[in-house]
Design a protein around this motif. Sequence first.
Motif, PDB file in Angstrom:
ATOM      1  N   ASN A 186       0.813  -1.219   0.000  1.00  0.00           N
ATOM      2  CA  ASN A 186       0.000   0.000   0.000  1.00  0.00           C
ATOM      3  C   ASN A 186       0.846   1.269   0.000  1.00  0.00           C
ATOM      4  O   ASN A 186       0.302   2.378  -0.090  1.00  0.00           O
ATOM      5  CB  ASN A 186      -0.938   0.012   1.212  1.00  0.00           C
ATOM      6  CG  ASN A 186      -2.209  -0.787   0.965  1.00  0.00           C
ATOM      7  OD1 ASN A 186      -3.044  -0.407   0.143  1.00  0.00           O
ATOM      8  ND2 ASN A 186      -2.350  -1.913   1.654  1.00  0.00           N
ATOM      9  N   ALA A 187       2.166   1.120   0.140  1.00  0.00           N
ATOM     10  CA  ALA A 187       3.050   2.289   0.154  1.00  0.00           C
ATOM     11  C   ALA A 187       3.130   2.895  -1.244  1.00  0.00           C
ATOM     12  O   ALA A 187       2.916   2.213  -2.259  1.00  0.00           O
ATOM     13  CB  ALA A 187       4.443   1.885   0.634  1.00  0.00           C
ATOM     14  N   VAL A 188       3.448   4.174  -1.311  1.00  0.00           N
ATOM     15  CA  VAL A 188       3.502   4.892  -2.589  1.00  0.00           C
ATOM     16  C   VAL A 188       4.484   4.236  -3.555  1.00  0.00           C
ATOM     17  O   VAL A 188       4.258   4.198  -4.772  1.00  0.00           O
ATOM     18  CB  VAL A 188       3.913   6.363  -2.344  1.00  0.00           C
ATOM     19  CG1 VAL A 188       4.097   7.091  -3.670  1.00  0.00           C
ATOM     20  CG2 VAL A 188       2.868   7.062  -1.489  1.00  0.00           C
ATOM     21  N   THR A 189       5.559   3.684  -3.017  1.00  0.00           N
ATOM     22  CA  THR A 189       6.587   3.055  -3.857  1.00  0.00           C
ATOM     23  C   THR A 189       5.997   1.967  -4.753  1.00  0.00           C
ATOM     24  O   THR A 189       6.368   1.840  -5.922  1.00  0.00           O
ATOM     25  CB  THR A 189       7.688   2.432  -2.976  1.00  0.00           C
ATOM     26  OG1 THR A 189       8.197   3.428  -2.092  1.00  0.00           O
ATOM     27  CG2 THR A 189       8.823   1.875  -3.827  1.00  0.00           C
ATOM     28  N   PHE A 190       5.083   1.183  -4.200  1.00  0.00           N
ATOM     29  CA  PHE A 190       4.505   0.062  -4.942  1.00  0.00           C
ATOM     30  C   PHE A 190       3.032   0.287  -5.313  1.00  0.00           C
ATOM     31  O   PHE A 190       2.440  -0.537  -5.994  1.00  0.00           O
ATOM     32  CB  PHE A 190       4.621  -1.230  -4.128  1.00  0.00           C
ATOM     33  CG  PHE A 190       6.047  -1.610  -3.814  1.00  0.00           C
ATOM     34  CD1 PHE A 190       6.885  -2.090  -4.808  1.00  0.00           C
ATOM     35  CD2 PHE A 190       6.556  -1.465  -2.537  1.00  0.00           C
ATOM     36  CE1 PHE A 190       8.204  -2.440  -4.536  1.00  0.00           C
ATOM     37  CE2 PHE A 190       7.871  -1.811  -2.252  1.00  0.00           C
ATOM     38  CZ  PHE A 190       8.701  -2.291  -3.256  1.00  0.00           C
ATOM     39  N   ASN A 191       2.453   1.392  -4.860  1.00  0.00           N
ATOM     40  CA  ASN A 191       1.034   1.639  -5.120  1.00  0.00           C
ATOM     41  C   ASN A 191       0.799   3.117  -5.431  1.00  0.00           C
ATOM     42  O   ASN A 191       0.129   3.828  -4.682  1.00  0.00           O
ATOM     43  CB  ASN A 191       0.211   1.215  -3.888  1.00  0.00           C
ATOM     44  CG  ASN A 191      -1.285   1.260  -4.137  1.00  0.00           C
ATOM     45  OD1 ASN A 191      -1.742   1.384  -5.269  1.00  0.00           O
ATOM     46  ND2 ASN A 191      -2.057   1.187  -3.063  1.00  0.00           N
ATOM     47  N   PRO A 192       1.369   3.604  -6.529  1.00  0.00           N
ATOM     48  CA  PRO A 192       1.232   5.032  -6.873  1.00  0.00           C
ATOM     49  C   PRO A 192      -0.205   5.464  -7.123  1.00  0.00           C
ATOM     50  O   PRO A 192      -0.547   6.638  -6.947  1.00  0.00           O
ATOM     51  CB  PRO A 192       2.097   5.164  -8.141  1.00  0.00           C
ATOM     52  CG  PRO A 192       2.165   3.773  -8.708  1.00  0.00           C
ATOM     53  CD  PRO A 192       2.154   2.863  -7.521  1.00  0.00           C
ATOM     54  N   SER A 193      -1.069   4.513  -7.509  1.00  0.00           N
ATOM     55  CA  SER A 193      -2.471   4.861  -7.776  1.00  0.00           C
ATOM     56  C   SER A 193      -3.278   5.026  -6.486  1.00  0.00           C
ATOM     57  O   SER A 193      -4.415   5.501  -6.511  1.00  0.00           O
ATOM     58  CB  SER A 193      -3.119   3.780  -8.642  1.00  0.00           C
ATOM     59  OG  SER A 193      -3.122   2.536  -7.952  1.00  0.00           O
ATOM     60  N   ASN A 194      -2.704   4.588  -5.372  1.00  0.00           N
ATOM     61  CA  ASN A 194      -3.326   4.728  -4.054  1.00  0.00           C
ATOM     62  C   ASN A 194      -4.653   3.971  -3.936  1.00  0.00           C
ATOM     63  O   ASN A 194      -5.537   4.349  -3.169  1.00  0.00           O
ATOM     64  CB  ASN A 194      -3.539   6.206  -3.716  1.00  0.00           C
ATOM     65  CG  ASN A 194      -3.668   6.438  -2.219  1.00  0.00           C
ATOM     66  OD1 ASN A 194      -3.093   5.696  -1.424  1.00  0.00           O
ATOM     67  ND2 ASN A 194      -4.426   7.459  -1.843  1.00  0.00           N
ATOM     68  N   ILE A 195      -4.786   2.878  -4.686  1.00  0.00           N
ATOM     69  CA  ILE A 195      -5.966   2.015  -4.556  1.00  0.00           C
ATOM     70  C   ILE A 195      -5.678   0.998  -3.462  1.00  0.00           C
ATOM     71  O   ILE A 195      -4.699   0.260  -3.533  1.00  0.00           O
ATOM     72  CB  ILE A 195      -6.278   1.292  -5.883  1.00  0.00           C
ATOM     73  CG1 ILE A 195      -6.574   2.320  -6.982  1.00  0.00           C
ATOM     74  CG2 ILE A 195      -7.437   0.320  -5.712  1.00  0.00           C
ATOM     75  CD1 ILE A 195      -6.744   1.700  -8.354  1.00  0.00           C
TER      76      ILE A 195
END
Length: 478
Positions: A59-68
């Motif tokens: 869920n971190a921005v590094t692996f989840n830039p779409s923030n879903i």
Amino acid sequence: MKGLHGWMRTLEKSEAAVLSTLIKELDQVTASDESSGAQLAEVILKDVSLTANIIRVANAVTFNPSNIAVTTVSRAVINIGFKNIRSICLSIKVLEAVLKDSPSPLLVAMLARSLHGANQAKALCEKLNNTEQEEVFVASLLSHLAELLVLGCHESEVRLLKREIEPSSSIEEKNRCAEKFLGVSLTRLAKTLTKQWRIEGLINDVLAGSGEEDPRVQAVILGDEISRVALLGWDSAEFKEVAQRVAEFKNIGEAEAMFALKKTADETAETVASFGKKVLVEHIPTSTRAAKELEKKYDNETEGLQPNTAIELEALERLDKLLAGDFNINEVFKLCLQGLHKGIGLERVALAIFDKEHQRVVVKYASGQSTEKWREKFVVRYERSRSGFLFNLFERDQAAWIGNSDYQHITQFISPEYLGITGQKRFFISPLATVRKRIGFIYADMGQTSRELNTSYFEGFHRFLDKSKEALTILAAR
């Protein structure tokens, strides 16, 4: 000084022992082209804490830039990707094993450096396939595992080791200090631990110093050196020399190599931040800031602990008032320990009493840093034999200065059991008993700094010991 076998017994009890099983399972799944995300998720789901942490990282921005929002392990595997999942899982489990029991600043810095080095080593192998890159990361991180586990121990030998090494120390420097204080090098410990846990693969070539022609082994060695010299500064002569070696290794220009090294450092800091361990991030240098510097003294609140006459006299006066009235013996014991610790300046003190069966002596009260677990850990058997330490202690019924030549008559009976609990070969101990009953003993040492005990400390020990014995005599006469 425990030596190889003594430290192996200590490390084998570590939570990190589960790593070998996890690594093998991850290897089997990630090495097969036919493996699915569901199979990988199944391996991760066996470990509750790993499951929770993998979802958080996904869920971190590094692996989840779409923030879903990611709520399942299967989705987390997709977000993180097969090419990163093994290194992420291993990193999480190493963090879990190492960052416990209030880790020292040095341990935190060393862990940050290990993660940085592993990422640099992996980045050096960008032309290799994903499986080989992950193998390089795993070998690099595991090569430091024994060192990290040792630095997480609270034994006096480790405290001495911590004073002699720094985050930027080379492996040669660390090995020399370890041999001096631990009785075994960190490299030898790492080799034995890897063999004991049956961890296979590139890690064995790295630790054995073999396969130097293997670019993967070279990458691990070079990655570790990058993480070391980066702590000295991007503009340091040491870093520039290593950057030149990286340029030769990757067959690129020196400026391009320096840019790539800083980029990997930035990515490492971002990834580590996604683990939720922000305390580590400040110890990883990035392109815009240097790593946090450590003070010379680590994990040692008692460095400045000195005898305090005012506290000693106040404690003695309070004891006299208690003994003159209707006192509670537990109050007396607590006040005596306080006087010994804060007044006399003894770094670790404890009262231990017999259990109901009169077969063991267990700590009831303790004062001093790193004594929090003594109530569970400090348990010794009472052997009713002429060779038993406690038997002889109570037979002589007097305070003893263990490790002092004048008390060799009692020191000779000390067993490894005591040394394993306290890590100290020199300490004060005195039996507590009444005419009818053995109560227990009072113990004191300099286990935080390993400073020498002296006659002044022993005399102070006697002053509070006398108050404890006086209280027991009064109670026995009632």
